[in-house]
Write a protein that holds these residues in place. Structure first.
Motif, short mmCIF file in Angstrom:
data_model
loop_
_atom_site.label_atom_id
_atom_site.label_comp_id
_atom_site.label_asym_id
_atom_site.label_seq_id
_atom_site.Cartn_x
_atom_site.Cartn_y
_atom_site.Cartn_z
N SER A 106 0.17 4.09 1.62
CA SER A 106 0.25 4.44 3.04
C SER A 106 -0.67 3.47 3.78
O SER A 106 -1.53 2.84 3.17
N LEU A 107 -0.45 3.35 5.08
CA LEU A 107 -1.18 2.31 5.83
C LEU A 107 -2.30 2.93 6.67
O LEU A 107 -2.06 3.84 7.46
N CYS A 108 -3.53 2.45 6.47
CA CYS A 108 -4.69 2.99 7.18
C CYS A 108 -4.79 2.36 8.57
O CYS A 108 -4.64 1.14 8.70
N HIS A 119 -7.86 1.00 -4.60
CA HIS A 119 -7.93 2.16 -3.71
C HIS A 119 -8.31 3.35 -4.59
O HIS A 119 -7.72 3.54 -5.66
N LYS A 177 -0.23 -6.21 4.96
CA LYS A 177 0.30 -5.25 3.96
C LYS A 177 1.50 -4.52 4.52
O LYS A 177 1.71 -4.47 5.75
N CYS A 210 0.86 -1.19 0.00
CA CYS A 210 0.00 0.00 0.00
C CYS A 210 0.89 1.24 0.00
O CYS A 210 2.01 1.20 0.52
S1 SF4 Z 1 -7.45 -0.05 3.78
FE1 SF4 Z 1 -6.58 -0.54 1.79
S2 SF4 Z 1 -5.11 1.12 1.42
FE2 SF4 Z 1 -5.56 1.16 3.61
S3 SF4 Z 1 -3.95 -0.10 4.52
FE3 SF4 Z 1 -5.72 -1.44 4.14
S4 SF4 Z 1 -5.35 -2.37 2.18
FE4 SF4 Z 1 -3.99 -0.59 2.34
#
Ligand code: SF4
Length: 417
Positions: free
Chosen positions: A47-49, A127, A56, A45
């Motif tokens: 950035s990480l949410c 995304h 990830k 990714c």
């Molecule tokens: S929600 Fe999607 S973009 Fe955000 S960290 Fe998880 S996999 Fe990655």
């Protein structure tokens, strides 16, 4: 925890817990299975949410290149004993953010097509910030027919509570709509603190008005290892929101296709989770076959090492008892709100009425199941029970398993009681 234990004991007729062992077989027995889906995990990714529990890491070009090579090797390894090409119902790329490896997807699809004939659609998670004309054209050229957009909410305040930046979601959705995929799915989260039924209804309306053919709604779940500043709303609020969003979808003539998904009539439907059996490739990917459920290591480095050593990257395997397999089958069929007795018999080897006659009679009397030929349909009442059990299961089983797997590449064993 008590509820999952009780259900497991009742339905498996045994006190035996689900035991995932670190030992594994280097070959998989899937050639004779019908209805086999394929899944590929892309664990990168931008950035990480904070709310996201999936496996990830931050994108790194060098690492992604090595990962792709390992992924192609894993596919060959898993398929090396096949006697011919095998039919597969579908292929789904999840993550992570598969678009970060957009130039590799076609190679991965080609590799899978060396071993499989993919009859159904090819789906990809996107995304919103990665959606451009160029990406969409590449997806179409690679044969992708379904896209799932991780919007989560169109509302700025809800996004901020999830730790996500707002984006021009509607414009992105228009681009996707105009690209002409068979299925456009929009993921929406409910029970975010401060979110009202009206805000959620507006999210659903915005998704459908601007190109979604279906929506997947998910209750906000606070995984123990997530870094959520805001916590989900209480269970009774979640249930009420699910009830109200279901009512809203029906009021705009959208049909319920599973406990948490809703789709326009007369459109193709797609689900990444409801398969009788599936093969998963990549880190953290799971595989469900007739007798086993297995999960790959969560470590990208260890995954690459293991595959380069000509071994499958399996970290944990659950060898099913017959009743455990039946419970798995029923659990995932129930998510799609339909249990097909013929398919059950084919997979488990014993008629559903013989194994669970008492439970079925009770469920019909309680207004949870309705029989329609050889299919048992779950009612709305059942959907709320499932919605609750699924969250308890996620907290008791998935949270524990993922938490250990994030820290130990190859655990010795995990016991889920
Ligand atoms: S929600 Fe999607 S973009 Fe955000 S960290 Fe998880 S996999 Fe990655």
């Amino acid at each position: 925890m008590f509820l999952t234990s009780l259900l497991r004991i009742l339905l498996t007729r045994s006190f035996k817990p689900f035991v995932f062992e670190g030992t594994y077989k280097n070959s998989l027995d899937f050639e004779t299975l019908e209805d086999l889906g394929l899944y590929v995990h892309i664990p990168f990714c931008r950035s990480l949410c904070s709310f996201c529990p999936y496996c990830k890491e931050k994108y790194d070009k060098g690492k992604a290149d090595s990962y792709k090579i390992a992924l192609l090797k894993e596919i060959d390894l898993a398929c090396e004993n096949m006697t011919g090409k095998k039919q597969a119902t579908s292929l789904y790329f999840g993550g992570g953010t598969p678009a970060l490896m957009i130039n590799d997807l076609e190679d991965i699809i080609c590799k899978l097509k060396e071993h499989f004939i993919i009859n159904g659609g090819i789906g990809v998670e996107l995304h919103p910030s990665d959606i451009t004309m160029d990406i969409l054209q590449k997806l179409k050229a690679a044969g992708v027919t379904m896209v799932s957009l991780g919007v989560q909410s169109f509302n700025g305040d809800c996004l901020q509570k999830l730790g996500r930046a707002p984006d021009s979601f509607v414009e992105k959705l228009h681009l996707v709509r105009d690209a002409g995929f068979d299925v456009v799915d929009v993921d929406l989260i409910f029970a975010i603190p401060g979110q009202t039924d009206e805000i959620l209804a507006k999210d659903i309306e915005t998704a459908f008005k601007n190109g979604a053919t279906q929506i997947s709604t998910y209750p906000f779940i606070d995984f123990t290892f997530a870094d959520n500043e805001y916590k989900p709303m209480p269970e009774e609020v979640k249930k009420k929101m699910l009830k109200n969003l279901t009512g809203y979808c029906r009021s705009i003539n959208v049909e319920r296709t599973s406990v948490w998904t809703f789709a326009k009539h007369d459109t193709e439907k797609y689900s990444s989770v409801t398969r009788d059996a599936f093969l998963g490739f990549g880190v953290s990917a799971t595989t469900l076959l007739k007798d086993i459920f297995k999960i790959n290591t969560f470590s990208i480095e260890e995954y690459i090492k293991r595959v380069n050593g000509h071994s499958l990257p399996t970290s944990l395997t659950l060898n099913f008892t017959k009743r455990q397999r039946a419970v798995y089958y029923l659990f995932w069929s129930s998510y799609s709100m339909k249990i097909n007795a013929d398919k059950f018999k084919k997979m488990i080897g014993t008629p559903l009425s013989e194994m669970y006659g008492l439970e079925i009679t009770f469920a019909e009397k309680a207004g949870i199941l309705k029989r329609n030929g050889s299919t048992y349909e779950l009612t709305d009442k059942a959907a709320y029970i499932y919605h609750y059990i699924e969250q308890v299961y996620t907290t008791a089983y998935i949270d524990k398993m993922w938490n250990i797997s994030r820290n130990i590449a190859f655990p010795d064993r995990i016991v889920l009681k």
